[in-house]
Design a protein around this motif. Structure first.
Motif, mmCIF file in Angstrom:
data_model
loop_
_atom_site.group_PDB
_atom_site.id
_atom_site.type_symbol
_atom_site.label_atom_id
_atom_site.label_comp_id
_atom_site.label_asym_id
_atom_site.label_seq_id
_atom_site.Cartn_x
_atom_site.Cartn_y
_atom_site.Cartn_z
ATOM 1 N N ARG A 155 0.830 -1.214 0.000
ATOM 2 C CA ARG A 155 0.000 0.000 0.000
ATOM 3 C C ARG A 155 0.858 1.256 0.000
ATOM 4 O O ARG A 155 0.600 2.204 -0.742
ATOM 5 N N GLY A 159 0.919 3.760 -3.040
ATOM 6 C CA GLY A 159 0.548 5.134 -2.718
ATOM 7 C C GLY A 159 1.614 6.130 -3.137
ATOM 8 O O GLY A 159 1.304 7.244 -3.586
ATOM 9 N N VAL A 224 0.436 8.462 3.125
ATOM 10 C CA VAL A 224 0.220 7.108 2.613
ATOM 11 C C VAL A 224 1.415 6.200 2.862
ATOM 12 O O VAL A 224 1.281 4.969 2.857
ATOM 13 N N TRP A 239 -5.349 7.083 2.466
ATOM 14 C CA TRP A 239 -6.115 7.434 1.267
ATOM 15 C C TRP A 239 -6.763 8.805 1.406
ATOM 16 O O TRP A 239 -6.947 9.511 0.413
ATOM 17 N N LEU A 242 -4.076 11.208 0.283
ATOM 18 C CA LEU A 242 -3.959 11.267 -1.179
ATOM 19 C C LEU A 242 -5.145 12.000 -1.795
ATOM 20 O O LEU A 242 -5.006 12.654 -2.828
#
Length: 265
Positions: A155, A159, A224, A239, A242
């Protein structure tokens, strides 16, 4: 659209400086991660409230702080370089649809950054893991040895790639708005690094500090990367952070689109 994409891709790959800048995205990500990993030592205290282990995943991905300068330079140049001299007139004459031109440049710039960022992040995680092994790290994820198969590490890596793509979109918008390479690149760099440096230098209450971090594109976006609670650049979730950067990027590109219609339409 295919014709416009081919034209923009040709402009990108036939300029050696642009190709070397793209190479720099991957090289700085991988090399920076290895260098930072080489400075780390395993924590000497047992994990717990009184021990703050290093977030090794974020550390080996920290080359993004410099790599984003190369990513934004590629995007800015693809747009702003056509205004001095006025080559944009030829581009718009060959492809009258303003939206098609903007979309083609966005696809080419973000696609190029996406490809090199993937290579760079994979290199950073691989090289970082190898260096951390030599430094005596064990364990998994952010608390010890970087494990690329760990979902949380994946992740963080994905990211980081998406972060660089969004920075390129932000830079594209700035290129359309300002139409000068130095001004656009400098403005985006100031927007990314300015609030981050302010939060590191200027003392402020936690409430104000968190508000600045949550609203700033770089601190929010790079949340992230964090795998260790409380060790990120902003208190936002990965998230959500982001999404803040995406909001800045979409707003810049929309403003550039409106100005393209008014000034060059």
């Amino acid at each position: 659209m295919r014709r416009a994409l081919h034209a923009e891709w040709t402009k990108l790959v036939t300029v050696p400086a642009q190709l070397w800048t793209l190479v720099a995205v991957a090289a700085v990500l991988a090399g920076g991660g290895a260098l930072v990993a080489a400075t780390q030592r395993p924590p000497v205290c047992p994990p717990g409230p009184g021990c703050a282990p290093p977030d090794t995943t974020a550390l080996v991905l920290s080359g993004v702080y410099a790599a984003q300068l190369a990513a934004l330079a590629v995007a800015v140049t693809l747009v702003a370089a056509e205004y001095h001299p006025r080559l944009i007139v030829l581009t718009l004459a060959a492809q009258p649809g303003r939206g098609v031109v903007l979309a083609a440049k966005a696809v080419v710039a973000t696609g190029a950054v996406l490809g090199t960022a993937l290579v760079g992040v994979a290199g950073a995680l691989t090289a970082g893991r190898a260096v951390l092994l030599t430094r005596g790290f064990t364990g998994r994820g952010g608390r010890g040895l970087v494990t690329p198969s760990d979902p949380a590490v994946l992740r963080a890596g994905a990211g980081t790639v998406l972060y660089l793509v969004l920075v390129a979109v932000l830079a594209l918008g700035a290129g359309w708005i300002l139409r000068q390479q130095a001004a656009a690149a400098g403005s985006v760099a100031a927007l990314l690094y300015g609030p981050f440096l302010v939060t590191r230098i200027v003392p402020m209450p936690d409430r104000v500090l968190h508000a600045v971090q949550d609203a700033s594109p770089m601190p929010a976006g790079l949340a992230v990367q964090s795998l260790v609670p409380g060790a990120g650049t902003a208190p936002l979730g990965p998230w959500a952070g982001l999404a803040v950067l995406a909001g800045w990027a979409v707003a810049a590109l929309a403003a550039g689109w409106l100005l393209l219609l008014r000034r060059d339409g």
